[in-house]
Scaffold this motif. Structure first.
Motif, PDB file in Angstrom:
ATOM      1  N   ALA A  32      40.099  30.041  42.329  1.00 43.14           N
ATOM      2  CA  ALA A  32      39.894  29.073  43.068  1.00 43.14           C
ATOM      3  C   ALA A  32      38.157  28.878  43.331  1.00 43.14           C
ATOM      4  O   ALA A  32      37.872  27.727  43.771  1.00 43.14           O
TER       5      ALA A  32
ATOM      6  N   ARG B   9      25.293  37.946  45.187  1.00 47.66           N
ATOM      7  CA  ARG B   9      25.027  37.485  43.872  1.00 47.66           C
ATOM      8  C   ARG B   9      26.143  36.864  43.145  1.00 47.66           C
ATOM      9  O   ARG B   9      26.137  36.542  41.987  1.00 47.66           O
TER      10      ARG B   9
ATOM     11  N   LEU C 254      42.357  39.056  46.814  1.00 46.14           N
ATOM     12  CA  LEU C 254      43.485  39.452  46.383  1.00 46.14           C
ATOM     13  C   LEU C 254      44.014  40.658  47.194  1.00 46.14           C
ATOM     14  O   LEU C 254      45.075  40.982  47.203  1.00 46.14           O
TER      15      LEU C 254
ATOM     16  N   GLN D 279      40.574  33.564  45.346  1.00 44.16           N
ATOM     17  CA  GLN D 279      41.323  34.395  46.459  1.00 44.16           C
ATOM     18  C   GLN D 279      41.096  35.899  46.762  1.00 44.16           C
ATOM     19  O   GLN D 279      40.827  36.444  45.688  1.00 44.16           O
TER      20      GLN D 279
ATOM     21  N   ASP E  81      44.986  26.688  40.078  1.00 39.03           N
ATOM     22  CA  ASP E  81      45.244  25.819  41.454  1.00 39.03           C
ATOM     23  C   ASP E  81      43.807  25.174  42.011  1.00 39.03           C
ATOM     24  O   ASP E  81      42.763  25.273  41.132  1.00 39.03           O
TER      25      ASP E  81
ATOM     26  N   ALA F  57      34.801  34.387  44.314  1.00 42.57           N
ATOM     27  CA  ALA F  57      35.638  35.127  43.259  1.00 42.57           C
ATOM     28  C   ALA F  57      37.114  34.642  43.525  1.00 42.57           C
ATOM     29  O   ALA F  57      38.073  35.405  43.183  1.00 42.57           O
TER      30      ALA F  57
HETATM   31  C1  LHQ Z   1      37.320  40.933  44.994  1.00 45.62           C
HETATM   32  C2  LHQ Z   1      37.669  39.833  44.408  1.00 45.62           C
HETATM   33  C3  LHQ Z   1      38.897  38.984  44.849  1.00 45.62           C
HETATM   34  C4  LHQ Z   1      38.997  40.798  46.427  1.00 45.62           C
HETATM   35  C5  LHQ Z   1      35.755  40.743  43.454  1.00 45.62           C
HETATM   36  N1  LHQ Z   1      39.332  39.696  46.050  1.00 45.62           N
HETATM   37  N2  LHQ Z   1      38.069  41.642  46.204  1.00 45.62           N
HETATM   38  C6  LHQ Z   1      45.783  31.339  45.312  1.00 45.62           C
HETATM   39  C7  LHQ Z   1      46.907  31.650  45.967  1.00 45.62           C
HETATM   40  C8  LHQ Z   1      47.253  32.895  46.495  1.00 45.62           C
HETATM   41  C9  LHQ Z   1      46.925  34.095  45.772  1.00 45.62           C
HETATM   42  C10 LHQ Z   1      46.301  34.271  44.654  1.00 45.62           C
HETATM   43  O1  LHQ Z   1      45.259  33.400  44.181  1.00 45.62           O
HETATM   44  C11 LHQ Z   1      45.058  32.086  44.358  1.00 45.62           C
HETATM   45  C12 LHQ Z   1      43.988  31.432  44.043  1.00 45.62           C
HETATM   46  C13 LHQ Z   1      43.076  32.422  43.178  1.00 45.62           C
HETATM   47  O2  LHQ Z   1      41.810  32.208  43.243  1.00 45.62           O
HETATM   48  S1  LHQ Z   1      43.722  33.433  41.913  1.00 45.62           S
HETATM   49  C14 LHQ Z   1      42.195  34.292  41.372  1.00 45.62           C
HETATM   50  C15 LHQ Z   1      41.617  35.484  42.144  1.00 45.62           C
HETATM   51  N3  LHQ Z   1      40.388  35.899  41.739  1.00 45.62           N
HETATM   52  C16 LHQ Z   1      40.510  36.592  40.626  1.00 45.62           C
HETATM   53  O3  LHQ Z   1      41.507  37.178  39.863  1.00 45.62           O
HETATM   54  C17 LHQ Z   1      39.038  37.286  40.262  1.00 45.62           C
HETATM   55  C18 LHQ Z   1      38.957  38.811  40.596  1.00 45.62           C
HETATM   56  N4  LHQ Z   1      37.518  39.266  40.212  1.00 45.62           N
HETATM   57  C19 LHQ Z   1      37.177  39.472  39.127  1.00 45.62           C
HETATM   58  O4  LHQ Z   1      37.687  39.287  38.236  1.00 45.62           O
HETATM   59  C20 LHQ Z   1      35.660  39.988  39.174  1.00 45.62           C
HETATM   60  O5  LHQ Z   1      35.318  40.760  40.497  1.00 45.62           O
HETATM   61  C21 LHQ Z   1      34.763  39.120  38.678  1.00 45.62           C
HETATM   62  C22 LHQ Z   1      34.848  38.399  37.293  1.00 45.62           C
HETATM   63  C23 LHQ Z   1      34.844  37.678  39.625  1.00 45.62           C
HETATM   64  C24 LHQ Z   1      33.255  39.738  38.859  1.00 45.62           C
HETATM   65  O6  LHQ Z   1      33.175  40.777  38.253  1.00 45.62           O
HETATM   66  P1  LHQ Z   1      32.230  41.959  38.568  1.00 45.62           P
HETATM   67  O7  LHQ Z   1      30.764  41.109  38.584  1.00 45.62           O
HETATM   68  O8  LHQ Z   1      32.200  43.155  37.448  1.00 45.62           O
HETATM   69  O9  LHQ Z   1      32.196  42.332  40.064  1.00 45.62           O
HETATM   70  P2  LHQ Z   1      33.326  43.570  40.632  1.00 45.62           P
HETATM   71  O10 LHQ Z   1      34.728  43.197  39.843  1.00 45.62           O
HETATM   72  O11 LHQ Z   1      32.830  44.816  40.451  1.00 45.62           O
HETATM   73  O12 LHQ Z   1      33.447  42.927  42.043  1.00 45.62           O
HETATM   74  C25 LHQ Z   1      32.825  43.502  43.265  1.00 45.62           C
HETATM   75  C26 LHQ Z   1      33.606  43.619  44.255  1.00 45.62           C
HETATM   76  O13 LHQ Z   1      34.066  42.724  44.716  1.00 45.62           O
HETATM   77  C27 LHQ Z   1      34.731  44.881  44.327  1.00 45.62           C
HETATM   78  O14 LHQ Z   1      34.618  45.422  45.191  1.00 45.62           O
HETATM   79  P3  LHQ Z   1      34.057  46.926  45.345  1.00 45.62           P
HETATM   80  O15 LHQ Z   1      34.476  47.442  46.708  1.00 45.62           O
HETATM   81  O16 LHQ Z   1      34.815  47.771  44.236  1.00 45.62           O
HETATM   82  O17 LHQ Z   1      32.568  46.815  45.415  1.00 45.62           O
HETATM   83  C28 LHQ Z   1      35.836  43.995  44.014  1.00 45.62           C
HETATM   84  O18 LHQ Z   1      36.973  44.335  44.302  1.00 45.62           O
HETATM   85  C29 LHQ Z   1      35.537  42.791  44.955  1.00 45.62           C
HETATM   86  N5  LHQ Z   1      36.228  41.480  44.342  1.00 45.62           N
HETATM   87  N6  LHQ Z   1      36.653  39.579  43.584  1.00 45.62           N
HETATM   88  N7  LHQ Z   1      39.285  37.956  44.207  1.00 45.62           N
END
Ligand code: LHQ
Length: 260
Positions: free
Chosen positions: A111, A57, A65, A63, A142, A61
């Protein structure tokens, strides 16, 4: 399960980010696999267009985390992740002298959003959205976010997206010049395959040189860019596809380009 899935049909290589349980967030393995696939596509003459999309879907998302060592958060040098994982991918996409189409099938965050914006042509499902999520966790955009966002969307929109981290809809992203087209989700992959299939039949060298010149325009002044156009046009003029294009035009028939 492989972190990316690759499939070649005719001259189109489709790369699918394949960690749907975490919305295709990047870990080191997926970043390495994507980098390898891009490197292989660069030298494989049977690949004349690439299509990048996500499984499930989401598109991506950003990195993963959970894969950042969190017992030492704050001390850990995440610049290393940027240098070793993301920068080579973004450079590979921009330097690949073949069209890279991105089909954004769902949310593209961090990213993941900037990976999409670095591709040549981006089409998105109507329900997809783009989030510069970095500011919500104390990071900066980044993966070329600070480079492409202001150039594509303008400084005010880039600042708003980067500092607020709001969800930007696919239609908003199209209206701001961040992406090419929005289509109904049900039609996304068919439209993407048609477009990629079309690109794969076009003069690949000419498209690659166009990409080279567009890349250079991001930092050249007019004089340097005109010289760049002269050089690229000279090279394009020596391709078989240019000769075929002119011959076909004069003979009033459809050209058959071979990508040489
Ligand atoms: C995730 C993630 C995720 C792990 C969803 N990681 N599990 C560079 C260098 C080094 C370090 C740091 O970063 C970087 C670059 C970057 O990209 S920093 C930005 C990292 N990304 C985020 O901060 C986005 C985090 N995710 C979200 O805000 C939400 O998940 C979004 C808005 C993308 C989607 O929301 P929903 O549709 O409500 O889905 P959800 O949050 O329920 O996620 C579904 C599953 O995916 C969930 O796991 P679970 O086991 O509870 O079903 C999340 O934990 C997992 N997930 N993004 N980045």
């Amino acid at each position: 399960m492989a972190t990316i899935a690759t499939e070649q049909s005719d001259n189109v290589l489709t790369i699918t980010l394949n960690r749907p349980e975490v919305l295709n967030a990047f870990n080191a393995e997926m970043a390495g696999a994507l980098r390898d696939a891009l490197a292989k596509a660069a030298t494989d003459t049977t690949v004349r267009a690439l299509l990048v999309t996500g499984a499930g879907r989401a598109f991506c998302a950003g990195q993963d985390l959970a894969s950042v060592p969190n017992d030492e958060l704050g001390d850990f040098d995440i610049g290393t992740i940027v240098r070793t994982q993301y920068n080579p991918i973004i450079r590979a996409i921009r330097e690949l002298e073949k069209p890279v189409l991105c089909a954004v099938n769902g949310v593209a965050a961090g990213a993941g959003a900037n990976l999409a914006f670095a591709c040549d042509i981006v089409i998105a499902a109507r329900e997809a959205n783009f989030i510069q999520a970095f500011c919500k966790i104390g990071l900066i955009p980044d993966s070329s976010g600070t480079f492409f966002l202001p150039r594509l969307a303008g400084f005010a929109r880039a600042s708003g997206m980067a500092l607020l981290g709001d969800k930007v809809s696919a239609e908003q992203a199209r209206d701001w010049g961040l992406i090419w087209q929005v289509v109904d989700g049900a039609d996304l992959m068919q439209r993407a395959r048609e477009l990629a299939g079309h690109l794969a039949t076009q003069p690949t060298r000419g498209l690659g040189l166009t990409k080279r010149a567009l890349n250079a325009s991001l930092s050249n002044d007019l004089t340097a860019q005109l010289a760049m156009e002269e050089d690229c046009q000279r090279e394009a003029g020596r391709t078989n596809d240019f000769a075929e294009g002119v011959r076909a035009f004069l003979a009033k028939r459809a050209p058959v380009f071979e990508g040489r």
